[in-house]
Design a protein around this motif. Sequence first.
Motif, PDB file in Angstrom:
ATOM      1  N   ARG A  26       4.615 -20.857 -15.295  1.00 49.64           N
ATOM      2  CA  ARG A  26       5.327 -21.565 -16.378  1.00 49.64           C
ATOM      3  C   ARG A  26       5.904 -22.884 -15.877  1.00 49.64           C
ATOM      4  O   ARG A  26       5.808 -23.914 -16.565  1.00 49.64           O
ATOM      5  CB  ARG A  26       6.453 -20.695 -16.935  1.00 49.64           C
ATOM      6  CG  ARG A  26       6.017 -19.660 -17.903  1.00 49.64           C
ATOM      7  CD  ARG A  26       7.208 -18.951 -18.514  1.00 49.64           C
ATOM      8  NE  ARG A  26       6.761 -17.869 -19.369  1.00 49.64           N
ATOM      9  CZ  ARG A  26       7.347 -16.698 -19.459  1.00 49.64           C
ATOM     10  NH1 ARG A  26       8.437 -16.441 -18.753  1.00 49.64           N
ATOM     11  NH2 ARG A  26       6.880 -15.775 -20.276  1.00 49.64           N
ATOM     12  N   LEU A  27       6.515 -22.845 -14.702  1.00 45.88           N
ATOM     13  CA  LEU A  27       7.107 -24.071 -14.149  1.00 45.88           C
ATOM     14  C   LEU A  27       6.048 -25.133 -13.862  1.00 45.88           C
ATOM     15  O   LEU A  27       6.232 -26.309 -14.181  1.00 45.88           O
ATOM     16  CB  LEU A  27       7.887 -23.753 -12.871  1.00 45.88           C
ATOM     17  CG  LEU A  27       9.204 -23.011 -13.055  1.00 45.88           C
ATOM     18  CD1 LEU A  27       9.777 -22.603 -11.705  1.00 45.88           C
ATOM     19  CD2 LEU A  27      10.203 -23.858 -13.824  1.00 45.88           C
ATOM     20  N   GLU A  28       4.939 -24.716 -13.267  1.00 44.24           N
ATOM     21  CA  GLU A  28       3.869 -25.674 -12.975  1.00 44.24           C
ATOM     22  C   GLU A  28       3.271 -26.236 -14.270  1.00 44.24           C
ATOM     23  O   GLU A  28       2.957 -27.425 -14.359  1.00 44.24           O
ATOM     24  CB  GLU A  28       2.779 -25.033 -12.119  1.00 44.24           C
ATOM     25  CG  GLU A  28       1.780 -26.046 -11.605  1.00 44.24           C
ATOM     26  CD  GLU A  28       0.723 -25.472 -10.680  1.00 44.24           C
ATOM     27  OE1 GLU A  28      -0.224 -26.233 -10.374  1.00 44.24           O
ATOM     28  OE2 GLU A  28       0.811 -24.309 -10.266  1.00 44.24           O
ATOM     29  N   LEU A  29       3.144 -25.377 -15.270  1.00 41.10           N
ATOM     30  CA  LEU A  29       2.633 -25.824 -16.562  1.00 41.10           C
ATOM     31  C   LEU A  29       3.574 -26.842 -17.193  1.00 41.10           C
ATOM     32  O   LEU A  29       3.128 -27.860 -17.740  1.00 41.10           O
ATOM     33  CB  LEU A  29       2.420 -24.621 -17.490  1.00 41.10           C
ATOM     34  CG  LEU A  29       1.856 -24.898 -18.871  1.00 41.10           C
ATOM     35  CD1 LEU A  29       0.513 -25.609 -18.792  1.00 41.10           C
ATOM     36  CD2 LEU A  29       1.709 -23.585 -19.646  1.00 41.10           C
ATOM     37  N   GLU A  30       4.868 -26.609 -17.105  1.00 39.59           N
ATOM     38  CA  GLU A  30       5.841 -27.571 -17.636  1.00 39.59           C
ATOM     39  C   GLU A  30       5.757 -28.906 -16.884  1.00 39.59           C
ATOM     40  O   GLU A  30       5.853 -29.963 -17.497  1.00 39.59           O
ATOM     41  CB  GLU A  30       7.263 -27.014 -17.561  1.00 39.59           C
ATOM     42  CG  GLU A  30       7.571 -25.999 -18.634  1.00 39.59           C
ATOM     43  CD  GLU A  30       7.355 -26.525 -20.044  1.00 39.59           C
ATOM     44  OE1 GLU A  30       7.850 -27.624 -20.366  1.00 39.59           O
ATOM     45  OE2 GLU A  30       6.667 -25.835 -20.822  1.00 39.59           O
ATOM     46  N   ASP A  31       5.565 -28.846 -15.563  1.00 37.61           N
ATOM     47  CA  ASP A  31       5.395 -30.083 -14.784  1.00 37.61           C
ATOM     48  C   ASP A  31       4.167 -30.854 -15.251  1.00 37.61           C
ATOM     49  O   ASP A  31       4.208 -32.084 -15.383  1.00 37.61           O
ATOM     50  CB  ASP A  31       5.271 -29.771 -13.295  1.00 37.61           C
ATOM     51  CG  ASP A  31       6.593 -29.372 -12.654  1.00 37.61           C
ATOM     52  OD1 ASP A  31       7.649 -29.598 -13.278  1.00 37.61           O
ATOM     53  OD2 ASP A  31       6.565 -28.841 -11.527  1.00 37.61           O
ATOM     54  N   CYS A  32       3.070 -30.141 -15.494  1.00 36.26           N
ATOM     55  CA  CYS A  32       1.848 -30.797 -15.992  1.00 36.26           C
ATOM     56  C   CYS A  32       2.100 -31.450 -17.347  1.00 36.26           C
ATOM     57  O   CYS A  32       1.718 -32.599 -17.562  1.00 36.26           O
ATOM     58  CB  CYS A  32       0.710 -29.782 -16.127  1.00 36.26           C
ATOM     59  SG  CYS A  32      -0.109 -29.403 -14.588  1.00 36.26           S
ATOM     60  N   LYS A  33       2.736 -30.713 -18.234  1.00 37.58           N
ATOM     61  CA  LYS A  33       3.020 -31.252 -19.568  1.00 37.58           C
ATOM     62  C   LYS A  33       3.902 -32.485 -19.477  1.00 37.58           C
ATOM     63  O   LYS A  33       3.673 -33.480 -20.174  1.00 37.58           O
ATOM     64  CB  LYS A  33       3.683 -30.186 -20.439  1.00 37.58           C
ATOM     65  CG  LYS A  33       2.755 -29.088 -20.878  1.00 37.58           C
ATOM     66  CD  LYS A  33       3.499 -28.041 -21.697  1.00 37.58           C
ATOM     67  CE  LYS A  33       2.599 -26.913 -22.146  1.00 37.58           C
ATOM     68  NZ  LYS A  33       3.333 -25.880 -22.898  1.00 37.58           N
ATOM     69  N   ASP A  34       4.926 -32.432 -18.613  1.00 34.67           N
ATOM     70  CA  ASP A  34       5.809 -33.587 -18.439  1.00 34.67           C
ATOM     71  C   ASP A  34       5.040 -34.797 -17.915  1.00 34.67           C
ATOM     72  O   ASP A  34       5.235 -35.919 -18.376  1.00 34.67           O
ATOM     73  CB  ASP A  34       6.954 -33.260 -17.479  1.00 34.67           C
ATOM     74  CG  ASP A  34       7.990 -32.323 -18.075  1.00 34.67           C
ATOM     75  OD1 ASP A  34       7.982 -32.120 -19.310  1.00 34.67           O
ATOM     76  OD2 ASP A  34       8.802 -31.774 -17.297  1.00 34.67           O
ATOM     77  N   GLY A  35       4.175 -34.562 -16.939  1.00 35.60           N
ATOM     78  CA  GLY A  35       3.372 -35.655 -16.391  1.00 35.60           C
ATOM     79  C   GLY A  35       2.466 -36.270 -17.435  1.00 35.60           C
ATOM     80  O   GLY A  35       2.382 -37.496 -17.559  1.00 35.60           O
ATOM     81  N   ILE A  36       1.798 -35.428 -18.202  1.00 35.46           N
ATOM     82  CA  ILE A  36       0.890 -35.913 -19.246  1.00 35.46           C
ATOM     83  C   ILE A  36       1.653 -36.714 -20.293  1.00 35.46           C
ATOM     84  O   ILE A  36       1.182 -37.742 -20.779  1.00 35.46           O
ATOM     85  CB  ILE A  36       0.118 -34.731 -19.877  1.00 35.46           C
ATOM     86  CG1 ILE A  36      -0.873 -34.175 -18.850  1.00 35.46           C
ATOM     87  CG2 ILE A  36      -0.581 -35.149 -21.157  1.00 35.46           C
ATOM     88  CD1 ILE A  36      -1.456 -32.832 -19.217  1.00 35.46           C
ATOM     89  N   GLU A  37       2.850 -36.261 -20.599  1.00 34.50           N
ATOM     90  CA  GLU A  37       3.664 -36.948 -21.609  1.00 34.50           C
ATOM     91  C   GLU A  37       4.229 -38.273 -21.094  1.00 34.50           C
ATOM     92  O   GLU A  37       4.292 -39.256 -21.822  1.00 34.50           O
ATOM     93  CB  GLU A  37       4.820 -36.030 -22.031  1.00 34.50           C
ATOM     94  CG  GLU A  37       5.684 -36.593 -23.121  1.00 34.50           C
ATOM     95  CD  GLU A  37       6.800 -35.635 -23.516  1.00 34.50           C
ATOM     96  OE1 GLU A  37       7.932 -36.111 -23.714  1.00 34.50           O
ATOM     97  OE2 GLU A  37       6.530 -34.434 -23.629  1.00 34.50           O
ATOM     98  N   ASN A  38       4.597 -38.319 -19.819  1.00 33.92           N
ATOM     99  CA  ASN A  38       5.334 -39.468 -19.294  1.00 33.92           C
ATOM    100  C   ASN A  38       4.494 -40.529 -18.581  1.00 33.92           C
ATOM    101  O   ASN A  38       4.916 -41.676 -18.486  1.00 33.92           O
ATOM    102  CB  ASN A  38       6.436 -38.984 -18.344  1.00 33.92           C
ATOM    103  CG  ASN A  38       7.494 -38.199 -19.080  1.00 33.92           C
ATOM    104  OD1 ASN A  38       7.904 -38.572 -20.172  1.00 33.92           O
ATOM    105  ND2 ASN A  38       7.932 -37.095 -18.502  1.00 33.92           N
TER     106      ASN A  38
END
Length: 148
Positions: free
Chosen positions: A106-118
Motif C-alpha cells: 500500500r505504501l509503495e503504491l501510494e508513492d507511485c501514485k504521488d509520483g505520477i500525480e506530481n
Amino acid sequence: MTKLKTKLADFNKETGESTYIYTYKEYTFIGKSQCHEDDMDMCSELVGLQLAEIRAFFKYLKIRRKELKLKLDALEGVYKNMSTSKDFNERSKATQKLILAINETRLELEDCKDGIENIPDFVEKNIQARDAMYKKMGFETIGTYYRC
C-alpha cells in the motif's frame, strides 16, 4: 526481485538532445529532452539528463503502479480467505507477515501514485524556474528551454 536499471544516459552537445533509458523486467522506458534551438549556447548536459531521467522514471511509475495494484489485490484476497477460516489467528507469524506485506505494498503504491500525480507539475515548474532565472540574467530568447 527485478530492479530498475539505467541502460543509457546520453547527451548530444551538437543537437542539444538528452536521452535517458531505464530497463525493468521486459520494459524499456525512454525519456528525452531537447534544448530549444535558440538556446543552444546555454545548453546544459546536467539539466537535459535530469529532465530526460524524470520523464523515463515517470513512465516506469505507471507500469509499477499497475503491478502493485495487482499484488495488493492478491494479498488482500489471501487475507480475506484466511480470515474466513475458523482457525484464523490474527497474531500468527504468517498472518503478521501477510499484514506487513499488504501495508508495504500500500505504501509503495501510494508513492507511485504521488509520483505520477506530481512529476508533470514538477517538470513544468523546473522549466519555468530556469526561464525566470535566465530572463533575470538578461537572456530574452529563453522561454522554451528543454521542452519536448
